[in-house]
Design a protein around this motif. Structure first.
Motif, PDB file in Angstrom:
ATOM      1  N   VAL A 133       0.847  -1.194   0.000  1.00  0.00           N
ATOM      2  CA  VAL A 133       0.000   0.000   0.000  1.00  0.00           C
ATOM      3  C   VAL A 133       0.883   1.244   0.000  1.00  0.00           C
ATOM      4  O   VAL A 133       1.846   1.325   0.784  1.00  0.00           O
ATOM      5  CB  VAL A 133      -0.936   0.005   1.232  1.00  0.00           C
ATOM      6  N   ASP A 134       0.573   2.211  -0.873  1.00  0.00           N
ATOM      7  CA  ASP A 134       1.407   3.418  -0.924  1.00  0.00           C
ATOM      8  C   ASP A 134       0.967   4.410   0.149  1.00  0.00           C
ATOM      9  O   ASP A 134       0.032   4.149   0.934  1.00  0.00           O
ATOM     10  CB  ASP A 134       1.372   4.055  -2.321  1.00  0.00           C
ATOM     11  N   SER A 135       1.601   5.569   0.187  1.00  0.00           N
ATOM     12  CA  SER A 135       1.362   6.544   1.263  1.00  0.00           C
ATOM     13  C   SER A 135      -0.045   7.136   1.226  1.00  0.00           C
ATOM     14  O   SER A 135      -0.516   7.683   2.220  1.00  0.00           O
ATOM     15  CB  SER A 135       2.398   7.677   1.169  1.00  0.00           C
ATOM     16  N   ASP A 136      -0.721   7.012   0.087  1.00  0.00           N
ATOM     17  CA  ASP A 136      -2.085   7.522  -0.033  1.00  0.00           C
ATOM     18  C   ASP A 136      -3.130   6.447   0.241  1.00  0.00           C
ATOM     19  O   ASP A 136      -4.336   6.696   0.108  1.00  0.00           O
ATOM     20  CB  ASP A 136      -2.317   8.099  -1.433  1.00  0.00           C
ATOM     21  N   GLY A 137      -2.691   5.282   0.628  1.00  0.00           N
ATOM     22  CA  GLY A 137      -3.624   4.210   0.921  1.00  0.00           C
ATOM     23  C   GLY A 137      -4.048   3.403  -0.290  1.00  0.00           C
ATOM     24  O   GLY A 137      -4.957   2.577  -0.206  1.00  0.00           O
ATOM     25  N   ASN A 138      -3.401   3.630  -1.431  1.00  0.00           N
ATOM     26  CA  ASN A 138      -3.738   2.886  -2.639  1.00  0.00           C
ATOM     27  C   ASN A 138      -3.001   1.550  -2.669  1.00  0.00           C
ATOM     28  O   ASN A 138      -1.800   1.487  -2.362  1.00  0.00           O
ATOM     29  CB  ASN A 138      -3.379   3.691  -3.892  1.00  0.00           C
ATOM     30  N   VAL A 139      -3.707   0.511  -3.049  1.00  0.00           N
ATOM     31  CA  VAL A 139      -3.074  -0.808  -3.187  1.00  0.00           C
ATOM     32  C   VAL A 139      -2.307  -0.822  -4.501  1.00  0.00           C
ATOM     33  O   VAL A 139      -2.866  -0.619  -5.583  1.00  0.00           O
ATOM     34  CB  VAL A 139      -4.125  -1.937  -3.167  1.00  0.00           C
ATOM     35  N   SER A 140      -1.000  -1.069  -4.393  1.00  0.00           N
ATOM     36  CA  SER A 140      -0.163  -1.078  -5.591  1.00  0.00           C
ATOM     37  C   SER A 140       0.037  -2.483  -6.151  1.00  0.00           C
ATOM     38  O   SER A 140       0.163  -2.666  -7.364  1.00  0.00           O
ATOM     39  CB  SER A 140       1.201  -0.445  -5.296  1.00  0.00           C
ATOM     40  N   GLN A 141       0.092  -3.460  -5.276  1.00  0.00           N
ATOM     41  CA  GLN A 141       0.240  -4.826  -5.770  1.00  0.00           C
ATOM     42  C   GLN A 141      -0.053  -5.822  -4.651  1.00  0.00           C
ATOM     43  O   GLN A 141      -0.063  -5.479  -3.474  1.00  0.00           O
ATOM     44  CB  GLN A 141       1.654  -5.077  -6.323  1.00  0.00           C
ATOM     45  N   PHE A 142      -0.298  -7.063  -5.073  1.00  0.00           N
ATOM     46  CA  PHE A 142      -0.457  -8.189  -4.163  1.00  0.00           C
ATOM     47  C   PHE A 142       0.728  -9.128  -4.391  1.00  0.00           C
ATOM     48  O   PHE A 142       1.116  -9.384  -5.533  1.00  0.00           O
ATOM     49  CB  PHE A 142      -1.757  -8.944  -4.433  1.00  0.00           C
ATOM     50  N   ARG A 143       1.273  -9.619  -3.300  1.00  0.00           N
ATOM     51  CA  ARG A 143       2.367 -10.599  -3.408  1.00  0.00           C
ATOM     52  C   ARG A 143       1.967 -11.857  -2.642  1.00  0.00           C
ATOM     53  O   ARG A 143       1.708 -11.803  -1.440  1.00  0.00           O
ATOM     54  CB  ARG A 143       3.673 -10.028  -2.855  1.00  0.00           C
ATOM     55  N   GLU A 144       1.918 -12.977  -3.330  1.00  0.00           N
ATOM     56  CA  GLU A 144       1.452 -14.228  -2.740  1.00  0.00           C
ATOM     57  C   GLU A 144       2.582 -14.916  -1.983  1.00  0.00           C
ATOM     58  O   GLU A 144       3.534 -15.427  -2.580  1.00  0.00           O
ATOM     59  CB  GLU A 144       0.914 -15.166  -3.830  1.00  0.00           C
TER      60      GLU A 144
END
Length: 257
Positions: free
Chosen positions: A167-178
């Motif tokens: 999650v970036d500093s603005d609360g946006n999900v940037s990626q999922f890592r399994e």
């Protein structure tokens, strides 16, 4: 070089399998996990074993004392047990196996201390009797000899048990890592010890506490990083996973023919 195998614990987290047998004798593909570890070591040249037993020690003693009769056809004149003749052979018949009852309640360091007479004044490998890793022993020994310390332990990185969300500093999900690899290293055993290690052990010490800490404080222990397969068998789920891997026909630790 001899291999010392720690096989005396109660295995309380696998009560379903260990109520009547010690955990190192729980089977993967019809053979004890202890056997798999010994086969892996034997395939890399170690054929002399000292097994530190405790809980249900008699189970391990009986298994190895009767190994020939349990695995081969044989002929015997009843009343003359020394007359037994085996028909065929196994690679395991090249092994020398010393089974030592190191006490029911003894801790890991104490178990090693109690088999000192069977190791003598020699370098030895030591590992746990319930964790499988396809460690390259030649590379491990070469690393040990390169630093000249009294001990080497083998480490590896673990995968996270859970998927990770970035999650970036603005609360946006940037990626999922399994289940990514975590940064920390864990001790998986597969130690190489010089005989001086016995000076760090007491009759009931826990190897993973004061002995290893004191070796580290004295600058006498190094870490060898293993990047291949490692799987402990601490739970029923891990027992099932190991059997699934074996039954797939592609077990990474099966390096023997």
């Amino acid at each position: 070089m001899k291999a010392v195998l720690l096989a005396g614990g109660f295995g309380t987290r696998m009560k379903e399998e260990t109520e009547f047998r010690p955990k190192p004798m729980v089977e993967i593909g019809g053979k004890p996990v202890l056997w798999h570890i010994m086969k892996l070591l034997s395939a890399q040249g170690i054929k002399d074993f000292v097994i530190c037993t405790g809980y249900k020690s008699e189970y391990i003693k009986t298994y190895f004392a009767n190994y020939g009769t349990a695995n081969l056809d044989f002929t015997v004149r009843l009343g003359h047990p020394d007359s037994i003749v085996y028909h065929g052979s196994h690679d395991e018949f090249e092994w020398t196996v010393t089974v030592v009852d190191t006490g029911l309640e003894t801790m890991t360091g104490g178990r090693i201390k109690r088999i000192q007479e069977y190791v003598g004044d020699e370098r030895f490998l030591c590992t746990y009797g319930d964790g499988i890793a396809n460690v390259d022993l030649n590379a491990l020994v070469a690393h040990h000899e390169s630093h000249g310390k009294n001990a080497t332990l083998t480490t590896t990185q673990l995968h996270s048990r859970f998927g990770v969300v970035d999650v970036d500093s603005d609360g946006n999900v940037s990626q999922f890592r399994e289940k990514p690899m975590v940064n920390d290293l864990v001790n998986i055993g597969y130690f190489i010890f010089e005989p001086q290690v016995f000076d760090y052990l007491e009759p009931n010490s826990v190897l993973e506490q004061e002995p290893l800490r004191n070796l580290a404080n004295d600058g006498q222990i190094s870490a060898f990083k293993h990047s291949g397969f490692w799987q402990p068998m601490d739970t029923q789920r891990e027992y099932q996973q190991l059997n699934e891997i074996w039954n797939s026909g592609d077990a990474p630790w099966k390096i023997w023919k």
